[in-house]
Design an enzyme around this catalytic site. Structure first.
Site, PDB file in Angstrom:
ATOM      1  CG  ASP A  93      -2.099   0.904   1.147  1.00 59.92           C
ATOM      2  OD1 ASP A  93      -3.222   0.395   1.252  1.00 59.92           O
ATOM      3  OD2 ASP A  93      -1.913   2.138   0.954  1.00 59.92           O
ATOM      4  CG  ASN A  94       0.042   4.684  -2.579  1.00 60.48           C
ATOM      5  OD1 ASN A  94      -0.918   4.611  -1.813  1.00 60.48           O
ATOM      6  ND2 ASN A  94      -0.042   5.254  -3.777  1.00 60.48           N
ATOM      7  CB  THR A 125     -17.254   0.143  -8.474  1.00 65.26           C
ATOM      8  OG1 THR A 125     -18.330   1.038  -8.199  1.00 65.26           O
ATOM      9  CG2 THR A 125     -16.628   0.575  -9.787  1.00 65.26           C
ATOM     10  CE1 TYR A 181     -13.554   3.753  -8.084  1.00 62.24           C
ATOM     11  CE2 TYR A 181     -15.939   3.927  -8.004  1.00 62.24           C
ATOM     12  CZ  TYR A 181     -14.779   3.293  -7.630  1.00 62.24           C
ATOM     13  OH  TYR A 181     -14.840   2.195  -6.827  1.00 62.24           O
ATOM     14  CE  LYS A 203     -11.651   0.548  -8.725  1.00 64.45           C
ATOM     15  NZ  LYS A 203     -11.318  -0.391  -7.654  1.00 64.45           N
ATOM     16  N   GLY A 226     -24.412  13.243 -10.697  1.00 62.76           N
ATOM     17  CA  GLY A 226     -24.036  11.874 -11.046  1.00 62.76           C
ATOM     18  C   GLY A 226     -24.641  10.792 -10.170  1.00 62.76           C
TER      19      GLY A 226
END
Ligand code: UDP
Length: 321
Positions: free
Chosen positions: A31-32, A116, A140, A144, A283
């Site tokens: 993980d960053n 998602t 987004y 995905k 949205g």
């Protein structure tokens, strides 16, 4: 043999790490810490690195015996993606390209992917089925979907098998209260509502009450984060057993309006939680409810915490701590 979990310091990632550890699996986390939290990672085998750093990622594969990957590391906010698509394409799509390339070079050929409901866009039918049209309305969801398609072609060309899990609204926390949702800034409905009884905010804004739903507010399908975690485990075993690539929806199949969620939180926290109607958020589809029949049938997935009360109760126990 170990399982590599990218994004294991994030909300859903850290709960999945916990679930795999509880099943006795060896887990390695990458993980960053761009949005993740080190304190949520419940294993010592942690690498602070960005998956786009291919040299360092390759070393992780060389240093460990990795038999498969669970991939969460990505940017995941709809609103942010609208104003910064560059970052979303770079981190999500290019990040996936780097990961799949390193997997291919190291002969690791199984991946479970965190997708998602945003891949569908404005749904034509409710409940949504996996083979319904995908037409994302924001970067987004678009990234995905591109990541899913990348996996499809890498399967055909290089035999990397995948399971893509299209989540609906993840919420709740591990029942121990040790880990839970921790976003900064927070944008999700349930943690925002709970900030009112916690004294962090005075009221909750309801984004629109003129939708074509029973009380005019948006309907969503809330799923407990530990039920998501168990689905990743079943998906992983599915791949380990040599099965084919699949895409599955993950929700409860029950829709709740924003007002119903607030009402339930009032009962659980015993706090009045004032709410004010605000304008619609760009949205937001009126209704998003999953059909999860496919994953129930193919993977035998059986959600354990599927009541809205339980989801809010576990979230409350975590935030209250
Ligand atoms: N929402 C709201 N007020 C808030 C945050 C969210 O009314 O302060 C609504 C939002 O419009 C959506 C639902 O709650 O209909 C769930 O939003 P969330 O951001 O939690 O998840 P999303 O459905 O966007 O993934």
């Amino acid at each position: 043999m170990a399982i590599l979990i990218t994004g294991g310091a994030g909300y859903i990632g850290s709960h999945t790490v916990r679930y795999f550890l509880d099943q006795g699996e060896e887990v390695i986390v990458v993980d960053n810490l761009q949005s993740g939290h080190k304190e949520l990672v419940q294993t010592d085998k942690f690498y602070n690195l960005d998956i786009r750093d291919k040299e360092r990622l390759d070393k992780v594969f060389k240093e460990n015996k990795i038999e498969g990957v669970i991939h969460f590391a990505a940017n995941s906010l709809v609103g942010e993606s609208m104003t910064n698509p560059y970052e979303y394409y770079h981190n999500n799509v290019y990040g996936m390209l780097c990961l799949l390339d390193i997997m291919r070079q190291n002969h690791v050929d199984r991946i479970v992917f965190s997708s998602t409901a945003a891949t569908y866009g404005e749904p034509k039918n409710i409940p949504i089925l996996e083979d319904d049209e995908t037409n994302p309305t924001n970067p987004y969801g678009e990234t995905k979907l591109a990541m899913e398609k990348m996996m499809e072609w890498f399967d055909i060309a290089y035999g990397i098998k995948y399971v893509s899990l299209r989540y609906f609204n993840a919420a709740g926390a591990h029942e121990s209260g040790e880990i839970g949702e921790m976003h900064n800034p927070e944008t999700h409905l349930i943690p925002l509502i709970l900030q009112v009884p916690l004294g962090i905010r005075d009221k909750i804004y309801i984004f629109g009450d003129d939708y074509p739903t029973k009380d005019g507010t948006c309907v969503r399908d809330y799923i407990h984060v530990m039920d998501l975690a168990s689905a990743h485990y079943l998906a992983y075993k599915h791949l380990l057993n040599g099965n084919n690539s699949e895409i599955f929806n993950l929700g409860n199949g029950n829709g709740y309006t924003v007002k119903e969620v607030i009402e339930s939180a009032r009962r659980i926290t015993n706090h009045p939680i004032p709410a004010e109607i605000a304008k619609r958020r760009d949205g937001d589809p009126a209704v998003l409810v999953a059909s999860s029949q496919k994953i129930k049938k193919v993977l035998n997935w059986n959600p354990q915490y599927d009541s809205l009360e339980r989801i809010i109760q576990d979230a409350w126990s975590w935030h209250n701590k």
